[in-house]
Design a protein around this motif. Structure first.
Motif, short mmCIF file in Angstrom:
data_model
loop_
_atom_site.label_atom_id
_atom_site.label_comp_id
_atom_site.label_asym_id
_atom_site.label_seq_id
_atom_site.Cartn_x
_atom_site.Cartn_y
_atom_site.Cartn_z
N ALA A 663 0.88 -1.20 -0.03
CA ALA A 663 0.07 0.16 -0.07
C ALA A 663 0.80 1.21 0.01
O ALA A 663 0.58 2.25 -0.82
CB ALA A 663 -0.81 -0.05 1.05
N GLN A 664 2.05 1.28 0.86
CA GLN A 664 3.05 2.58 0.81
C GLN A 664 3.52 2.61 -0.32
O GLN A 664 3.64 3.77 -0.94
CB GLN A 664 3.86 2.33 1.91
N ALA A 665 4.07 1.61 -0.99
CA ALA A 665 4.66 1.60 -2.49
C ALA A 665 3.56 2.27 -3.37
O ALA A 665 3.98 2.96 -4.17
CB ALA A 665 5.11 0.35 -2.84
N ALA A 666 2.35 1.92 -3.42
CA ALA A 666 1.43 2.41 -4.01
C ALA A 666 1.07 3.91 -3.99
O ALA A 666 1.18 4.41 -5.14
CB ALA A 666 0.24 1.63 -4.14
N ARG A 667 1.24 4.16 -2.75
CA ARG A 667 1.04 5.51 -2.43
C ARG A 667 2.22 6.65 -3.05
O ARG A 667 2.25 7.45 -3.76
CB ARG A 667 0.85 5.95 -0.92
#
Length: 867
Positions: A663-667
């Motif tokens: 999720a952080q990588a996507a953000r």
């Protein structure tokens, strides 16, 4: 002269016996001579043939070793290999010498050729060994492929020719010996058949004469019995049969006279019987009913006179005791009432006294029948009185209660023993422990509790099935029983856990010696379904009264010590101490606090930068788990992650880490537009589960993370646990496109075979090798070798634990691909990491170096990976 029938029969049997003995002696001599000739012929040919086969085997083994040495890359292994070659040359030389002496007598030309070829081949081998020790491998290999091959081929050709010639000679000698043996056997059969034919003819003539005379006597007796006529018989001869004819004629006259007397007496008896029968008819009806009730009773009944003489036994009594009615009816009451060597001496003595005295008695005992079968019985002895109230008879009743006793024993066994191994269960083990503790307290000695767990049981049980697991447990129980004293207790607590109670120990050293003996007993492999498996024990020891004065406390402390043995590497033993107890309490408290920490939001991820070694460009980050507890504050990962791993909580936590990192990588991709590799550690527990691949796939699809930008890190220890299942899971992850990284490379079971067998993209050199790069030449050599090996296999190399500029420069100079460590950047929360990222980004760039995986960006021109 008068010759009796017995004398004639003895003469005939003596003649037949002499003939049979003569035939047996003659046949035995003929067959022994033939067997000896056949054995000599075979032995003379087999011995040289066996020698040739041994020489062929040794020369082929030597050739195999010669061809294998170029493939031995380890120097020490090469030295050992050359030493074995020299030993094999000497052994072949010793064995060839005696055979050449033998061959020079029979076939001198073949002996000369074989000796010349061996001399040349040995010289080539010695030259090869000399060159190999000088590390001139190519020169040695050239001799092996040309000169020595021809010499070995010449030796093999000579030996094959000798085998052919020797086998032909052996076949010919064997055929001649067999022919001679068959001829002698036929001669013996002809002589035996002739002798037996002559004996048969004599016996037939004698039997025919004897049968005719006896037949005449039988016919006369038949006529007399039928009352058809009474004519005297005449039997010729002067032997016993003739005398029997005379006696028969006299008997015939007496029979006629007595028949007349009996006929008159019969008429008088019939009249008396008719009157008596009518009087007894009513009494017989009642007696018949009583008799049938006793006869058909399932309880054995014996009736004896007051003088203790047995008069009656019913079928049930015969069935219970296993003794025939005839022997019982002819015996005394004391004898008929015995059960035969029962194990209950006191009960037997009391019953014997009652049987002798005739006093009433009631009891149970174990008995044994004449056939040896044992049984339980219930006996009752009572007095039967007459109409005047005086004792008239004694009544003994016996009932087989074996089935009831077996059921009682079965219930008792199930309550206190393990049904699979036959060992005491936990309940009985604790009782035995209480007894051992009481004895130790009285004698002022020690008592030891050994808690044993089989290290490899789950793997064998899951792989081969429960039947194989049960076999392993039974064999383990047998080994434990075999190495302890008779007074010690071996119990099974359940699963693969065993308990051993040792009493009367002078000191702790005796318990340690017993633990070492148990560990050695598990060294031999276990044979299960035709295959062999290793199963080592982890043993925890606690002592009474040192480690506790209650059975439950001793058992708990031994259990804790056993887990300490497992953490020490398994296949060992550990004594309980206070440190183990404190660590166990702390571990339980840590596990209690960990439960619910995920739901309470106490976990977070920090991200440590990954930069290229060549120019320091940011190419990714490793997601690191952090736990902040309201009371404990920041808990170091090396304290709580092992507890989460051991308790199984790591599965849920690991899934959350994967989801949060993706999720952080996507953000970051949405905010900065750059492509960024996220590295996530996956525990062995997650690989053991069935949903790891599904979890990774769901994260990739949910957050639209390019799969090559998600790097899964695994440790080397995982690779040796169910390698086939791990390989299957890793291939599935690789099939999704995710990159795989081997973490802590060099600290465990490092092997080229693992790097070739599993689909890795990256290796991470452990920080323990990076830390002393500046001072330790050996560490520098290992790091350089690891980098070179990884590059040769087409793998990306990450060096973790980089904390100084000198370490950075050394790794960059030796072409490491990516660096990680405090010198590059400390782990940071997502917001701080993002600020650092934006601040370090050159103007005009939207994100870190563009590309796919770390391998793509750190080594854009890397050669293809070797499979």
């Amino acid at each position: 002269m008068r010759r009796s029938l017995l004398a004639r029969l003895l003469a005939m049997f003596a003649l037949g016996g002499v003939l049979v003995v003569a035939l047996l002696v003659l046949g035995g001599s003929v067959l022994r001579d033939a067997d000896r000739r056949l054995e000599d012929a075979v032995f003379r040919q087999i011995r040289p043939l066996a020698a040739i086969h041994r020489l062929q085997a040794r020369s082929n083994d030597l050739r195999t070793m010669e061809l294998e040495f170029p493939h031995t890359h380890d120097f020490f292994a090469l030295v050992q290999h050359l030493a074995r070659m020299e030993q094999e040359i000497q052994a072949l030389d010793r064995e060839l010498g005696p055979y050449l002496e033998f061959l020079s007598i029979e076939r001198p030309e073949d002996a000369r050729r074989l000796d010349e070829h061996w001399t040349r081949y040995r010289a080539d081998l010695e030259e090869i060994i000399r060159l190999a020790r000088s590390m001139e491998i190519d020169a040695a290999e050239e001799i092996s492929h040309v000169r020595s091959r021809n010499a070995h081929r010449a030796i093999s050709t000579v030996l094959r020719d000798l085998v052919t010639v020797t086998e032909q000679a052996a076949d010919e000698a064997y055929r001649q010996a067999q022919s001679e043996q068959a001829r002698q056997a036929r001669l013996f059969l002809v002589l035996a058949f002739g002798g037996l034919l002559a004996l048969t003819a004599v016996l037939l003539l004698f039997a025919r004469s004897l049968a005719a005379r006896i037949r005449k006597l039988r016919n006369a007796a038949t006529v007399l019995a039928a009352g058809e006529g009474r004519q005297p018989i005449d039997i010729a001869g002067d032997d016993e049969i003739a005398d029997l004819g005379v006696a028969f004629n006299a008997m015939q006259d007496k029979v006629v006279a007595r028949e007349d007397q009996l006929r008159a007496a019969q008429e008088e008896l019939e009249s008396r019987v008719a009157a008596r029968t009518q009087a007894l008819a009513a009494a017989n009806a009642r007696l018949w009913l009583l008799s049938q009730a006793v006869e058909q009773s399932p309880v054995g009944v014996l009736i004896a006179t007051i003088e203790r003489r047995v008069e009656y036994v019913n079928p049930a009594y015969v069935r219970v005791t296993g003794r025939p009615a005839e022997s019982l009816l002819s015996s005394e009451l004391a004898t008929a009432g015995e059960g035969g060597n029962g194990p209950d001496a006191e009960v037997d003595a009391a019953l014997r006294t009652a049987l002798t005295s005739g006093q009433p008695w009631d009891g149970e005992r174990r008995s044994r029948r004449p056939d040896g079968s044992a049984y339980w019985e219930h006996l009752r002895l009572a007095t039967v009185r007459d109409q005047q109230g005086k004792p008239a008879h004694l009544l003994l009743m016996r009932e087989d209660i074996s089935e009831r006793k077996e059921q009682e024993e079965r219930v008792a066994f199930q309550a206190y023993y393990d049904s699979l191994t036959g060992l005491p269960n936990r309940s009985l083990a604790l009782d035995r422990l209480q007894q051992a503790m009481g004895h130790a307290q009285r004698e002022r000695t020690k008592c030891a509790v050994l808690f044993i767990d089989l290290d490899n049981f789950k793997q064998i049980n899951d792989t081969l099935g429960h039947d194989a697991g049960d076999q392993l447990l039974c064999q383990a129980a047998d080994r434990l029983r075999a190495v302890v004293r008779a007074e010690d207790t071996v119990a099974r607590l359940g699963g693969d856990e065993f308990l051993v109670v040792l009493g009367g120990l002078p000191s702790a050293k005796d318990a340690e010696a017993a633990a070492a003996k148990i560990a050695r007993a598990f060294t031999p492999l276990f044979a299960i379904d035709g295959r062999e498996f290793s199963a080592s024990p982890s043993i925890g020891l606690s002592l009474f009264p040192d480690d506790g004065e209650e059975a439950a406390v001793l058992l708990r402390n031994a259990d804790l010590a056993m887990y300490e043995a497992k953490e020490a590497g398994r296949n060992t033993y550990r004594f309980f101490n206070q440190k183990i107890h404190d660590e166990s309490v702390a571990r339980l408290e840590m596990e209690r606090l960990l439960r619910g920490a995920l739901e309470r939001g106490e976990f977070s991820l920090h991200y440590q930068p990954l930069v290229t070694a060549a120019d320091g460009r940011l190419v990714g980050a490793e997601a690191l788990l952090r736990w902040h507890h309201p009371a404990l504050g920041h808990v170091p990962p090396d304290r709580f992650i092992p507890v989460a791993e051991q308790s199984g909580l790591i599965t849920g936590i690991g899934a959350w880490v994967l989801d949060e990192a993706c999720a952080q990588a996507a953000r970051w991709r949405a905010a900065c537009g750059g492509e960024f590799v996220i590295a996530v550690n996956v525990s062995p527990r997650q690989f053991a589960g069935a949903d790891l691949v599904a979890t990774v796939r769901e994260c990739i699809e949910t957050y639209a993370v390019p799969p090559q930008q998600l790097e899964i890190e695994v440790t080397e220890g995982l690779l040796i646990r169910n390698p086939s299942e791990v390989r299957e899971a890793m291939q599935a992850l690789s099939g999704l496109g995710a990159a795989l990284s081997l973490d802590d490379f060099g600290t465990g079971y490092s092997s080229l075979s693992y790097l070739r067998a599993f689909p890795f993209h990256t290796v991470k050199i452990d920080r323990s090798f990076i830390r002393d790069l500046s001072e330790d030449a050996e560490d520098r050599a290992l790091v350089v070798a690891a980098i070179s090996m990884a590059r040769a296999l087409g793998l990306c190399v990450i060096a973790e634990g980089v904390e100084t500029a000198a370490q950075r420069d050394f790794l960059a100079a030796h072409e490491a691909d990516v660096l990680q460590g405090y010198h590059v950047g400390r782990p940071l929360p997502a917001e701080a990491f993002e600020r650092m990222w934006i601040a370090a980004r050159p103007e005009g760039e939207e994100g870190p170096a563009a590309g796919g995986s770390l391998q793509d960006r750190a080594k854009p021109r890397l050669p293809e990976r070797l499979d």
